[in-house]
Design a protein around this motif. Structure first.
Motif, PDB file in Angstrom:
ATOM      1  N   THR A 214       0.831  -1.202   0.000  1.00  0.00           N
ATOM      2  CA  THR A 214       0.000   0.000   0.000  1.00  0.00           C
ATOM      3  C   THR A 214       0.865   1.251   0.000  1.00  0.00           C
ATOM      4  O   THR A 214       1.886   1.325   0.689  1.00  0.00           O
ATOM      5  N   LYS A 215       0.431   2.242  -0.786  1.00  0.00           N
ATOM      6  CA  LYS A 215       1.101   3.542  -0.812  1.00  0.00           C
ATOM      7  C   LYS A 215       0.057   4.634  -0.609  1.00  0.00           C
ATOM      8  O   LYS A 215      -0.998   4.622  -1.253  1.00  0.00           O
ATOM      9  N   VAL A 216       0.357   5.556   0.273  1.00  0.00           N
ATOM     10  CA  VAL A 216      -0.500   6.720   0.512  1.00  0.00           C
ATOM     11  C   VAL A 216       0.274   7.971   0.115  1.00  0.00           C
ATOM     12  O   VAL A 216       1.373   8.214   0.628  1.00  0.00           O
ATOM     13  N   THR A 217      -0.292   8.752  -0.802  1.00  0.00           N
ATOM     14  CA  THR A 217       0.357   9.971  -1.275  1.00  0.00           C
ATOM     15  C   THR A 217      -0.511  11.177  -0.932  1.00  0.00           C
ATOM     16  O   THR A 217      -1.718  11.172  -1.201  1.00  0.00           O
ATOM     17  N   GLY A 218       0.103  12.185  -0.344  1.00  0.00           N
ATOM     18  CA  GLY A 218      -0.611  13.429  -0.094  1.00  0.00           C
ATOM     19  C   GLY A 218      -0.642  14.279  -1.351  1.00  0.00           C
ATOM     20  O   GLY A 218       0.382  14.482  -2.006  1.00  0.00           O
ATOM     21  N   LEU A 219      -1.821  14.781  -1.692  1.00  0.00           N
ATOM     22  CA  LEU A 219      -1.994  15.600  -2.893  1.00  0.00           C
ATOM     23  C   LEU A 219      -2.475  16.998  -2.511  1.00  0.00           C
ATOM     24  O   LEU A 219      -3.053  17.187  -1.438  1.00  0.00           O
ATOM     25  N   PRO A 220      -2.265  17.981  -3.373  1.00  0.00           N
ATOM     26  CA  PRO A 220      -2.741  19.335  -3.072  1.00  0.00           C
ATOM     27  C   PRO A 220      -4.255  19.375  -2.871  1.00  0.00           C
ATOM     28  O   PRO A 220      -5.017  18.690  -3.553  1.00  0.00           O
ATOM     29  N   PHE A 221      -4.672  20.184  -1.920  1.00  0.00           N
ATOM     30  CA  PHE A 221      -6.080  20.413  -1.576  1.00  0.00           C
ATOM     31  C   PHE A 221      -6.281  21.918  -1.691  1.00  0.00           C
ATOM     32  O   PHE A 221      -5.716  22.686  -0.930  1.00  0.00           O
ATOM     33  N   THR A 222      -7.061  22.352  -2.681  1.00  0.00           N
ATOM     34  CA  THR A 222      -7.259  23.786  -2.889  1.00  0.00           C
ATOM     35  C   THR A 222      -8.665  24.189  -2.462  1.00  0.00           C
ATOM     36  O   THR A 222      -9.586  23.374  -2.408  1.00  0.00           O
ATOM     37  N   GLY A 223      -8.816  25.491  -2.171  1.00  0.00           N
ATOM     38  CA  GLY A 223     -10.132  26.039  -1.888  1.00  0.00           C
ATOM     39  C   GLY A 223     -10.716  25.570  -0.569  1.00  0.00           C
ATOM     40  O   GLY A 223     -10.045  24.994   0.282  1.00  0.00           O
ATOM     41  N   GLU A 224     -12.008  25.865  -0.367  1.00  0.00           N
ATOM     42  CA  GLU A 224     -12.837  25.438   0.771  1.00  0.00           C
ATOM     43  C   GLU A 224     -12.400  26.070   2.079  1.00  0.00           C
ATOM     44  O   GLU A 224     -12.952  25.781   3.123  1.00  0.00           O
ATOM     45  N   HIS A 225     -11.393  26.958   2.047  1.00  0.00           N
ATOM     46  CA  HIS A 225     -10.920  27.599   3.262  1.00  0.00           C
ATOM     47  C   HIS A 225     -10.966  29.127   3.141  1.00  0.00           C
ATOM     48  O   HIS A 225     -10.165  29.828   3.738  1.00  0.00           O
ATOM     49  N   SER A 226     -11.903  29.619   2.351  1.00  0.00           N
ATOM     50  CA  SER A 226     -12.193  31.053   2.283  1.00  0.00           C
ATOM     51  C   SER A 226     -10.984  31.899   1.913  1.00  0.00           C
ATOM     52  O   SER A 226     -10.810  33.014   2.416  1.00  0.00           O
ATOM     53  N   ASP A 227     -10.126  31.354   1.052  1.00  0.00           N
ATOM     54  CA  ASP A 227      -8.945  32.060   0.541  1.00  0.00           C
ATOM     55  C   ASP A 227      -7.893  32.337   1.614  1.00  0.00           C
ATOM     56  O   ASP A 227      -6.974  33.142   1.393  1.00  0.00           O
ATOM     57  N   LEU A 228      -7.991  31.697   2.758  1.00  0.00           N
ATOM     58  CA  LEU A 228      -7.005  31.892   3.815  1.00  0.00           C
ATOM     59  C   LEU A 228      -5.757  31.057   3.543  1.00  0.00           C
ATOM     60  O   LEU A 228      -5.821  30.007   2.896  1.00  0.00           O
ATOM     61  N   ASN A 229      -4.640  31.539   4.048  1.00  0.00           N
ATOM     62  CA  ASN A 229      -3.375  30.826   3.902  1.00  0.00           C
ATOM     63  C   ASN A 229      -3.349  29.667   4.895  1.00  0.00           C
ATOM     64  O   ASN A 229      -2.948  29.838   6.061  1.00  0.00           O
ATOM     65  N   ILE A 230      -3.799  28.517   4.448  1.00  0.00           N
ATOM     66  CA  ILE A 230      -3.872  27.327   5.292  1.00  0.00           C
ATOM     67  C   ILE A 230      -3.220  26.169   4.555  1.00  0.00           C
ATOM     68  O   ILE A 230      -3.599  25.840   3.424  1.00  0.00           O
ATOM     69  N   GLN A 231      -2.244  25.542   5.191  1.00  0.00           N
ATOM     70  CA  GLN A 231      -1.542  24.408   4.588  1.00  0.00           C
ATOM     71  C   GLN A 231      -1.965  23.068   5.169  1.00  0.00           C
ATOM     72  O   GLN A 231      -1.685  22.027   4.566  1.00  0.00           O
ATOM     73  N   ALA A 232      -2.610  23.070   6.322  1.00  0.00           N
ATOM     74  CA  ALA A 232      -2.990  21.812   6.963  1.00  0.00           C
ATOM     75  C   ALA A 232      -4.208  21.205   6.269  1.00  0.00           C
ATOM     76  O   ALA A 232      -5.297  21.095   6.833  1.00  0.00           O
ATOM     77  N   LYS A 233      -4.013  20.815   5.018  1.00  0.00           N
ATOM     78  CA  LYS A 233      -5.077  20.179   4.249  1.00  0.00           C
ATOM     79  C   LYS A 233      -4.430  19.354   3.155  1.00  0.00           C
ATOM     80  O   LYS A 233      -3.415  19.754   2.566  1.00  0.00           O
TER      81      LYS A 233
END
Length: 539
Positions: A365-384
């Motif tokens: 099994t391999k788990v890869t983190g991918l970019p998650f855009t939007g849904e945070h009201s244009d705030l600078n948030i990386q924990a997604k």
């Protein structure tokens, strides 16, 4: 009964609280907790004390669902006054911290733009000195970052305000958790213990493994009434056992909202745990904690919203979880608290951070983190993070609430991960305005038109289909819609057939089906077995 081995009743709620309010991630990190105490809790309490009947009317209005209104039918005003007094006393340090953050923000706004920030360190409020760094972005907009790890070591992290309410439920109805605190009730065992208390694990184990009540009592300092309430939480009736999946296929089980369990005979992976209780009547067929394996190898957390990080589910699972994978963030900005720090502080020592396009491998099994855009009201948030899970050659993509702002981003991703077999996509495409969740973190009011333009919104049909067209899945499932009744107290969502998210997701399902893609909007429960290219549906 105290000397006999007993089980925890299957419909016991283990509800985490902070100063009487439902615990979620922004009440753990000290800076965000301080801002929510002043910008949410005290505001709502003051409003209720002044006009309880307005609150009573508002909670009955479907258009006000999820608003800042207490659900006490206009009653218990004296209890709310008492909670306010306790908050002002017990959280005085946090209130001062919030005021200092607001003061610092004002100082930065008044500083001549572009000139060195170094002279301002003398003006930083005393209680913030040493806990912040003053910064510019490349356009000379002044801000600050918080040394969050140091704040956790200070008096501003207050585990003594944490507690657990144990109570028995027989239905799904509960007031909206961000607006209504948990007041004392005669049938609720309220223990003022921190979230890392070992007694939580010991009680949680008793859903499957019997133990004596005397053993459990040894973990707590209880008075006579509390002992009686504790004893009422247990039964001699065994909890139904879990039969570990041992097949050769990949089994996927949908537990409601964004919670998916993936199992093979070698590994179990649980995505965004939000689990309904077993043992009470529900009009919706659903899996419950009865259907979780005795050991969960990996939990995947997509982002830091209260319907995706649910302590009420996670704390009782802590004893059986080997690893939790969370998106990495080092922004140190107020709106983006560090998830690893948070989980470590509440008793999880098995946290793995993942970066965008980073892969974690275990077995086949391999788990890869991918970019998650939007849904945070244009705030600078990386924990997604979105997650790509590949088992042998079979792959699943969990996009959660990501809003596809620029499809070419996922074209770049596709070149790295290729086509996928199954996609799970959230389509709550209207979303609440920025201030619904992040308002307490702001230091000045946002105009209604600006607030309404910046939504906590997932993808609509057009944006969702851009993902489908890029990744070419064989199956597409809409999830994370907040429709299940046991999710309503967290999400405050109620749809009709004419609601835009329903219409948009119906369109996406139809378009997928017209392309020969199996598609469905998930609700309640779903089980599928996958054998690479062969799919067998159950139920």
């Amino acid at each position: 009964m105290s000397e006999r081995s007993v089980y925890l009743k299957p419909n016991v709620v283990i509800e985490p609280l902070v100063e009487g309010w439902y615990a979620w991630a922004h009440l753990i990190s000290p800076a965000t907790a301080a801002m929510n105490i002043t910008g949410r809790h005290l505001k709502i309490m003051n409003s209720y004390i002044q006009a309880p009947q307005i609150h009573a009317a508002a909670v009955k209005n479907p258009k006000m669902l999820g608003g800042p209104f207490m659900d006490f039918e206009g009653k218990r005003v004296d209890d709310v006054k008492s909670l306010k007094e306790n908050t002002l006393r017990d959280q005085a340090d946090m209130i001062a911290l919030a005021e200092a953050i607001k003061e610092l923000d004002t100082i930065l706004k008044n500083h001549p733009k572009g000139f060195s920030l170094e002279p301002l360190y003398e003006e930083v409020p005393e209680i913030l000195k040493g806990y912040v760094e003053l910064t510019y972005d490349l356009n000379d907009n002044a801000s600050f970052r918080v040394f969050e790890s140091l704040l956790y070591e200070s008096k501003y992290y207050k585990p003594q305000t944490q507690s657990i309410a144990f109570w028995i439920t027989d239905n799904d109805h509960r007031p909206f958790c961000l607006s209504t605190p948990k007041l004392e009730e005669p049938d609720v065992l309220h223990l003022r213990i921190p979230f890392d208390h070992p007694g939580i694990d010991e009680i949680s184990k008793m859903r499957r493994t019997p133990q004596t009540i005397e053993h459990i009592k040894s973990f707590f300092d209880l008075d006579g009434q509390q002992e009686t309430l504790l004893e009422n939480l247990f039964t001699t009736t065994p909890y139904p056992g879990y039969e570990k999946y041992s097949g050769d296929k990949i089994r996927m089980r949908y537990f409601g909202h964004a919670c998916i369990l993936i199992e093979t005979k070698e590994v179990s992976i649980l995505v965004d745990p939000l689990i309904s209780y077993y043992g009470y009547h529900s009009n919706v067929n659903h899996f419950s904690d009865l259907d979780l394996p005795d050991t969960i190898d990996y939990i995947l957390i997509t982002h830091n919203h209260q319907d995706h990080i649910l302590f009420e589910t996670l704390l009782p699972l802590r004893h059986k979880v080997k690893n939790i994978i969370v998106p990495r963030t080092n922004t140190n900005v107020l709106q983006d608290p560090n998830l690893k720090l948070m989980f470590n502080r509440i008793g999880f020592d098995n946290i793995i951070e993942i970066d965008e396009m980073e892969t974690i491998s275990f077995g086949d099994t391999k788990v890869t983190g991918l970019p998650f855009t939007g849904e945070h009201s244009d705030l600078n948030i990386q924990a997604k993070a979105c997650f790509h899970v590949k088992i042998d050659e079979f792959s699943l993509l969990f996009v959660a609430d990501s809003r596809v702002m620029e499809p070419r981003l996922y074209e770049h991703v596709h070149r790295q991960v290729g086509d996928i077999d199954v996609i799970f996509l959230g389509m709550e495409c209207d979303g609440a305005p920025l201030t619904w969740l992040y308002g307490p973190l702001r230091t000045e009011e946002l105009s209604r038109d600006k607030d309404g333009s910046r939504r906590l919104a997932g993808s609509d049909c057009e944006k969702g289909m851009s993902l489908v067209n890029i990744f070419n899945p064989k199956e597409a499932y809409v999830y994370a819609m907040g429709q299940e009744p046991w999710v309503e107290f967290i999400s405050s969502v109620k749809y009709t057939d004419e609601s835009n998210p329903i219409l948009q997701s119906d369109r996406l399902v139809a378009e997928c089906q017209s392309k020969g893609i199996t598609a469905e909007r998930l609700f309640g429960e779903k089980e599928l077995l996958y054998d690479k290219q062969v799919v067998e549906e159950i139920g």
